[in-house]
Design a protein around this motif. Structure first.
Motif, PDB file in Angstrom:
ATOM      1  N   PRO A  41       0.696  -1.272   0.005  1.00 13.43           N
ATOM      2  CA  PRO A  41       0.158  -0.147   0.071  1.00 13.43           C
ATOM      3  C   PRO A  41       0.778   1.181  -0.188  1.00 13.43           C
ATOM      4  O   PRO A  41       1.867   1.340   0.758  1.00 13.43           O
ATOM      5  CB  PRO A  41      -0.894   0.016   1.368  1.00 13.43           C
ATOM      6  CG  PRO A  41      -0.833  -1.586   1.600  1.00 13.43           C
ATOM      7  CD  PRO A  41       0.375  -2.136   1.231  1.00 13.43           C
ATOM      8  N   ILE A  42       0.311   2.245  -0.813  1.00 14.84           N
ATOM      9  CA  ILE A  42       1.078   3.573  -0.723  1.00 14.84           C
ATOM     10  C   ILE A  42       0.011   4.555   0.186  1.00 14.84           C
ATOM     11  O   ILE A  42      -1.091   4.395  -0.006  1.00 14.84           O
ATOM     12  CB  ILE A  42       1.083   4.041  -2.339  1.00 14.84           C
ATOM     13  CG1 ILE A  42       1.775   3.295  -3.160  1.00 14.84           C
ATOM     14  CG2 ILE A  42       1.427   5.752  -2.368  1.00 14.84           C
ATOM     15  CD1 ILE A  42       1.864   3.617  -4.432  1.00 14.84           C
ATOM     16  N   TYR A  43       0.576   4.830   1.222  1.00 21.37           N
ATOM     17  CA  TYR A  43      -0.184   5.747   1.956  1.00 21.37           C
ATOM     18  C   TYR A  43      -0.019   7.458   1.746  1.00 21.37           C
ATOM     19  O   TYR A  43       0.919   7.693   1.499  1.00 21.37           O
ATOM     20  CB  TYR A  43       0.420   5.630   3.709  1.00 21.37           C
ATOM     21  CG  TYR A  43      -0.036   4.309   3.781  1.00 21.37           C
ATOM     22  CD1 TYR A  43      -1.232   3.756   4.561  1.00 21.37           C
ATOM     23  CD2 TYR A  43       0.909   3.258   3.908  1.00 21.37           C
ATOM     24  CE1 TYR A  43      -1.581   2.572   4.673  1.00 21.37           C
ATOM     25  CE2 TYR A  43       0.731   1.691   4.366  1.00 21.37           C
ATOM     26  CZ  TYR A  43      -0.702   1.554   4.846  1.00 21.37           C
ATOM     27  OH  TYR A  43      -1.021   0.223   5.078  1.00 21.37           O
ATOM     28  N   MET A  44      -1.388   7.947   1.844  1.00 19.15           N
ATOM     29  CA  MET A  44      -1.445   9.360   1.686  1.00 19.15           C
ATOM     30  C   MET A  44      -2.224   9.999   2.890  1.00 19.15           C
ATOM     31  O   MET A  44      -3.104   9.234   3.512  1.00 19.15           O
ATOM     32  CB  MET A  44      -2.263   9.662   0.577  1.00 19.15           C
ATOM     33  CG  MET A  44      -1.614   9.157  -0.732  1.00 19.15           C
ATOM     34  SD  MET A  44      -2.496   9.848  -2.289  1.00 19.15           S
ATOM     35  CE  MET A  44      -3.592   8.566  -2.418  1.00 19.15           C
ATOM     36  N   VAL A  45      -1.672  11.154   3.478  1.00  8.85           N
ATOM     37  CA  VAL A  45      -2.296  11.573   4.751  1.00  8.85           C
ATOM     38  C   VAL A  45      -2.872  13.035   4.213  1.00  8.85           C
ATOM     39  O   VAL A  45      -2.015  13.705   3.880  1.00  8.85           O
ATOM     40  CB  VAL A  45      -1.166  11.785   5.642  1.00  8.85           C
ATOM     41  CG1 VAL A  45      -1.844  12.545   7.099  1.00  8.85           C
ATOM     42  CG2 VAL A  45      -0.793  10.093   6.199  1.00  8.85           C
ATOM     43  N   THR A  46      -3.988  13.298   4.907  1.00 14.19           N
ATOM     44  CA  THR A  46      -4.451  14.589   4.642  1.00 14.19           C
ATOM     45  C   THR A  46      -4.049  15.768   5.700  1.00 14.19           C
ATOM     46  O   THR A  46      -4.047  15.339   6.862  1.00 14.19           O
ATOM     47  CB  THR A  46      -6.066  14.529   4.789  1.00 14.19           C
ATOM     48  OG1 THR A  46      -6.419  13.882   5.793  1.00 14.19           O
ATOM     49  CG2 THR A  46      -6.547  14.016   3.574  1.00 14.19           C
TER      50      THR A  46
END
Ligand SMILES: [Zn+2]
Length: 192
Positions: free
Chosen positions: A27-32
């Motif tokens: 998984p590639i994680y993106m954080v807002t």
């Protein structure tokens, strides 16, 4: 010639001080960031609906890339609302922050992918939108192309590549082919 291939192999397996390398098998994680929700407080559809709609634009942009992959090994991009929710044992250690900052990308730019920008408070990669209206699937697909190692205009104009400046369309088979040349694990996850 041999050193040429070794150089290619090195680029393929490590980020070696350059831009982060994301392994498509994990998984590639993106954080807002909080700024990513700016304006949602006043949104007539309501705060949560506004947030859901922005997340939808992001997911739709990523989907343009990942829909080319087979179901069994579909790459995953995960959006988290807080970095506290990041799993500590993740393979893709670099996290992409999503934010809105007017003027960050330069005048006339609607969005950009930045890594190690001196004007930034992050040493992590970030996708920055100029304002909430510039969060669209097409722009996200373009910025996510940078996440995957693609450059601006790295294919001839007229191919409709999502990385093109003049006439971008959507993520094309050529875009996937180009991206897979940069990702050695691509052949393991791609099924066509
Ligand atoms: Zn770009």
């Amino acid at each position: 010639m041999r050193s040429f291939f070794i150089a290619i192999a090195l680029v393929a397996i490590c980020s070696c001080g350059g831009v982060p390398y994301f392994d498509l098998r994990h998984p590639i994680y993106m954080v807002t960031e909080q700024s990513f929700w700016s304006g949602c407080e006043q949104d007539p559809t309501g705060y949560e609906a506004c947030r859901a709609s922005r997340v939808q634009q992001i997911n739709d942009g990523v989907k343009q890339w990942f829909d080319y992959f087979g179901k069994a090994n579909h790459p995953r991009a995960v959006i988290l609302y807080s970095k506290n929710n990041l799993p500590s044992n993740r393979v893709n250690e670099d996290v992409i922050y999503l934010k809105i900052e007017a003027g960050f990308c330069g005048e006339g730019s609607f969005a950009c992918y930045a890594y190690g920008a001196s004007s930034s408070s992050y040493s992590s990669p970030e996708i920055v939108f100029d304002n909430s209206f510039t969060i669209t699937p097409r722009r996200m697909a373009h910025e996510f192309g940078h996440v995957l190692g693609r450059d601006d205009n790295d294919v001839p104009e007229g191919t409709g590549s999502v990385m093109s400046y003049k006439l971008p369309t959507v993520v094309t088979p050529l875009d996937i082919e180009m991206m897979c040349r940069l990702h050695h694990e691509c052949r393991m996850v791609k099924r066509k």
